[in-house]
Design a protein around this motif. Structure first.
Motif, PDB file in Angstrom:
ATOM      1  N   VAL A  74      -1.331  -1.997  53.883  1.00 16.67           N
ATOM      2  CA  VAL A  74      -0.328  -1.930  52.299  1.00 16.67           C
ATOM      3  C   VAL A  74      -0.389  -3.404  51.974  1.00 16.67           C
ATOM      4  O   VAL A  74       0.323  -3.822  52.807  1.00 16.67           O
ATOM      5  CB  VAL A  74       0.791  -1.584  52.616  1.00 16.67           C
ATOM      6  CG1 VAL A  74       1.179  -0.917  51.122  1.00 16.67           C
ATOM      7  CG2 VAL A  74       0.609   0.465  53.260  1.00 16.67           C
ATOM      8  N   PRO A  75      -0.837  -3.153  50.165  1.00 14.08           N
ATOM      9  CA  PRO A  75      -1.228  -2.395  49.625  1.00 14.08           C
ATOM     10  C   PRO A  75      -3.081  -2.760  50.103  1.00 14.08           C
ATOM     11  O   PRO A  75      -3.527  -2.783  50.720  1.00 14.08           O
ATOM     12  CB  PRO A  75      -1.668  -3.094  48.017  1.00 14.08           C
ATOM     13  CG  PRO A  75      -1.025  -4.554  48.519  1.00 14.08           C
ATOM     14  CD  PRO A  75      -0.630  -5.380  49.431  1.00 14.08           C
ATOM     15  N   GLY A  76      -3.423  -1.641  49.977  1.00  7.57           N
ATOM     16  CA  GLY A  76      -4.839  -0.947  49.764  1.00  7.57           C
ATOM     17  C   GLY A  76      -4.923   0.768  50.377  1.00  7.57           C
ATOM     18  O   GLY A  76      -4.792   1.040  50.904  1.00  7.57           O
ATOM     19  N   ASP A  77      -6.006   0.321  50.201  1.00  7.30           N
ATOM     20  CA  ASP A  77      -6.642   2.322  50.281  1.00  7.30           C
ATOM     21  C   ASP A  77      -7.140   2.233  51.673  1.00  7.30           C
ATOM     22  O   ASP A  77      -8.075   1.486  52.355  1.00  7.30           O
ATOM     23  CB  ASP A  77      -8.399   2.206  49.333  1.00  7.30           C
ATOM     24  CG  ASP A  77      -9.050   1.358  49.345  1.00  7.30           C
ATOM     25  OD1 ASP A  77     -10.362   2.050  50.400  1.00  7.30           O
ATOM     26  OD2 ASP A  77     -10.225   0.482  48.734  1.00  7.30           O
ATOM     27  N   TRP A  78      -6.927   3.685  51.999  1.00 12.74           N
ATOM     28  CA  TRP A  78      -7.131   3.867  53.220  1.00 12.74           C
ATOM     29  C   TRP A  78      -9.051   3.714  53.268  1.00 12.74           C
ATOM     30  O   TRP A  78      -8.950   3.658  54.521  1.00 12.74           O
ATOM     31  CB  TRP A  78      -6.805   5.339  53.830  1.00 12.74           C
ATOM     32  CG  TRP A  78      -7.089   6.279  52.840  1.00 12.74           C
ATOM     33  CD1 TRP A  78      -8.212   7.168  52.963  1.00 12.74           C
ATOM     34  CD2 TRP A  78      -5.990   7.390  52.434  1.00 12.74           C
ATOM     35  NE1 TRP A  78      -8.093   8.289  52.549  1.00 12.74           N
ATOM     36  CE2 TRP A  78      -6.309   8.558  52.301  1.00 12.74           C
ATOM     37  CE3 TRP A  78      -4.686   7.604  52.279  1.00 12.74           C
ATOM     38  CZ2 TRP A  78      -6.131   9.995  51.888  1.00 12.74           C
ATOM     39  CZ3 TRP A  78      -4.053   8.340  51.456  1.00 12.74           C
ATOM     40  CH2 TRP A  78      -5.122   9.352  50.996  1.00 12.74           C
ATOM     41  N   ASN A  79      -9.434   4.248  52.478  1.00 11.11           N
ATOM     42  CA  ASN A  79     -10.911   4.936  52.654  1.00 11.11           C
ATOM     43  C   ASN A  79     -11.881   3.139  53.265  1.00 11.11           C
ATOM     44  O   ASN A  79     -12.917   3.797  54.159  1.00 11.11           O
ATOM     45  CB  ASN A  79     -11.547   4.828  51.239  1.00 11.11           C
ATOM     46  CG  ASN A  79     -10.534   5.935  50.640  1.00 11.11           C
ATOM     47  OD1 ASN A  79      -9.267   5.671  49.813  1.00 11.11           O
ATOM     48  ND2 ASN A  79     -10.574   7.677  50.965  1.00 11.11           N
ATOM     49  N   THR A  80     -11.133   2.144  52.673  1.00  7.45           N
ATOM     50  CA  THR A  80     -12.180   0.940  52.968  1.00  7.45           C
ATOM     51  C   THR A  80     -11.534   0.141  53.995  1.00  7.45           C
ATOM     52  O   THR A  80     -12.204  -0.322  54.420  1.00  7.45           O
ATOM     53  CB  THR A  80     -12.349   0.187  51.877  1.00  7.45           C
ATOM     54  OG1 THR A  80     -11.055  -0.577  51.594  1.00  7.45           O
ATOM     55  CG2 THR A  80     -13.261   0.406  50.573  1.00  7.45           C
TER      56      THR A  80
END
Ligand code: GCB
Length: 623
Positions: A105-111
């Protein structure tokens, strides 16, 4: 969705009806929702405890039985409890965050997690943190953005719920913290909603998760939650005007609490007092003031102090207004040479969230000789505005009212008002932001026009110092004539026009004969372009080649030069971006390829073409 029954006075006036309405709806339709008490401004200028880093996660596959009970109510007794399975004795739980894998975190889970690349649903996040609560302080969990709906528990108590994927929210955790080890559990649901904003269909990647910074913010019992410091905005621009005005809102301050606004470098200092609602309007003359502009992005240290609380922000002062078909910055007509950008991280890929991402994006814009960026189609990370303030770029900021929204539903209007409020509240002190956009490409019909016109009125009430726009695409076509007669134009300061002549519509050469008619207002060509895969070369009539993209752009620029009231251009788009509907293998591979550069930062032919036009200022004139 943030609901704020206790907000600063300027907001109170603007949002009272929407908030009450929203509140009533939530009580009726979603008893699990809890109103938030506040929304902190300037968190990035406070000392905070970062909760960025590794969080444990568990996937809740649709229909997300751990989060939603039978009728969709939020389940407060499942994963939110952060229990651990009994290895001996009574059977209790069948999950364990302690041994679950971690995600950044932070960060999208998808990538981050290959198996979750296409996952749209609920991910549960958990982490421990230490706290030493001090008497007479309050602590908020600040979440920069979480897409799309979030439910937050600290030490097993639900502290807030939020809807909206691109704006910050704060959860008051004061009552649930204890000294020593605490834990937070957040369920983030990225499922698209028909009545969400955006709705179910959109041309970008639906990155899920805690996509921006998460932190704990400790403030005194009574504290500055909101402020607005700007150059007084009179009926006309006056070079001699150095009056700074606005308000400081001090939450839970008794009436009469002194508030000091001090800007030493501008020799402006005043002390005012709060009213019964904690609001302290002020007006103070700066003895010396250099106005902010792209050529000279001067920022002042603005110290705010109220009771035990204080905060220092970096703020620039400038004047933006429209005069006929001109856009005036500090009284001087300007032409906006820009590009669109999605919140995607160059090179790294995925949702942008870091200073490095912002610096890269503005680096490309600088190379392009741009002075402007349209941050499509939702508020981006706050670092974008901070960087633009620092480096001297102008910004168009938008809420995600994208194409098909349920404009007929009052509860959707309430969501739009909330998103507008959250966007304006976060960025109203940023000199770089000159335009608030209420929508992109919405069908021209009375229900939508009423919805958006009301929203424009809300935007003006919230911020009377900036220009309001929308990217329109409805147009009356009559042979080669294109007449912009959308009634929404009546309420806008600046008309944004999207068109794809040469790509979705007709051939590139058709642009030669097109004649545009607009109402007598400034016009920004807010989208135009064509797709090309970097490195794919060919004839100018071969789609997906760099040569064709550059040719379409060339024809477009020739057409734009003939629009007398054109005051800016933002081709679609600075950089290729992920969009799952773009499915031509080898050419698109899941990317919208209208970028002037690839997602890896490789410059296409069209980049140089636009760079030349911007260097020569050859597309349009400020007046
Ligand atoms: C548009 C939309 C934008 C799309 C673009 C495209 O008109 O506003 O969100 O990505 O066209 O590439 O089709």
């Amino acid at each position: 969705m943030i609901l704020s029954p206790r907000i600063s006075k300027p907001l109170t006036a603007a949002l009272k009806s929407a908030t009450l309405f929203c509140w009533a709806l939530l009580v009726l339709s979603s008893p699990a929702q809890q109103p938030l008490q506040t929304l902190l401004v300037g968190v990035d200028h406070r000392t905070v405890t970062s909760l960025d880093g590794d969080w444990h996660y568990l996937v809740d596959m649709p229909p997300a039985g751990q989060l939603y009970a039978g009728k969709g109510q939020i389940n407060d007794h499942g994963y939110a409890m952060n229990s651990h399975p009994n290895l001996v004795g009574k059977h209790n739980a069948e999950y364990d965050f302690d041994t679950a894998p971690t995600i950044k975190v932070p960060g999208d889970w998808n990538t981050q997690i290959p198996q979750l690349f296409n996952f749209e649903g609920v991910l549960w996040y958990q982490r421990d943190f230490d706290a030493q609560p001090q008497p007479n302080t309050r602590t908020f969990l600040h979440i920069g953005a979480a897409n799309y709906r979030s439910h937050v528990w600290v030490n097993q108590k639900r502290v807030c719920d939020h809807e909206g994927g691109y704006t910050p929210f704060d959860c008051d955790v004061t009552a649930v913290l204890h000294p020593g080890s605490n834990f937070v559990v957040i369920a983030v649901d990225s499922t698209r909603l028909q009545d969400g904003i955006p709705s179910v269909g959109f041309d970008w990647f639906n990155y899920g998760g805690l996509t921006r910074d998460v932190s704990l913010v400790t403030v005194p019992q009574s504290f500055i939650d909101d402020y607005d410091v700007h150059l007084a905005h009179g009926p006309t621009f006056d070079t001699a005007n150095t009056q700074l005005t606005g308000y400081v809102h001090v939450l839970d301050a008794p009436a009469g609490t002194p508030v000091t606004i001090d800007i030493p470098e501008a020799a402006a200092r005043t002390t005012v007092t709060t009213d019964a609602e904690g609001n302290a309007p002020f007006s103070v003359k700066a003895a010396k003031l250099a106005l902010w502009s792209p050529d000279s992005p001067k920022l002042y240290k603005v110290h705010l102090a109220a009771g035990q609380d204080q905060l220092t922000d970096d703020i620039g002062f400038r004047d933006i207004r429209v005069d006929g078909t001109r856009i005036l910055l500090n009284g001087k007509a300007i032409f906006l040479e820009g590009a669109n950008m999605h919140a995607e991280a160059p090179v790294r890929g995925g949702r942008a969230f870091s200073q490095e991402d912002a610096d890269r994006i503005f680096g490309y814009l600088r190379e392009l000789h741009a002075n402007f960026v349209r941050l499509a189609h939702y508020p981006h990370d706050e670092r974008m505005e901070r960087t633009a303030d620092r480096d001297g770029f102008l910004i168009w900021s938008e809420i995600p009212n994208w194409q098909r929204i349920s404009f007929d539903k009052p509860e959707v209007y309430a969501k739009a008002v909330t998103m507008l409020r959250e966007m304006i509240r976060r960025d109203r002190n940023k000199a770089s932001v000159i335009l608030w956009s209420v929508s992109n490409e919405t069908g021209n019909n009375p229900t939508r026009t009423k919805f958006l016109s009301d929203l424009v009125v809300e935007a003006r009430k919230l911020d009377g110092t900036r220009l309001i726009t929308s990217a329109l695409n409805s147009i009356r076509v009559n042979g080669n004539e294109r007449v912009q007669d959308d009634p929404l134009c009546n309420v806008l300061d600046v008309i944004g026009q999207n068109e794809y002549v040469g790509w979705y519509e007709g051939t590139p050469e058709e642009a030669d004969n097109i004649h545009w008619t607009f109402p007598q207002k400034p016009v920004l060509m807010s989208e135009f372009g064509a797709e090309a895969k970097f490195g794919n070369r060919g004839r100018v009539d071969q789609r997906w080649t760099e040569d064709n993209q550059a040719y379409v752009l060339l024809k477009q620029l020739e057409m734009l030069r003939k629009i007398p009231q054109l005051r800016g251009a933002t081709p679609w788009i600075l950089m290729d971006f992920r969009s799952p509907g773009r499915n031509i293998p080898l050419l698109q591979d899941g990317y919208n390829r209208k970028g002037l550069i690839s997602e890896k930062g490789e410059k296409k032919q069209a980049f140089s073409l636009l760079q030349k036009a911007y260097t020569e200022h050859s597309i349009g004139k400020p007046e």
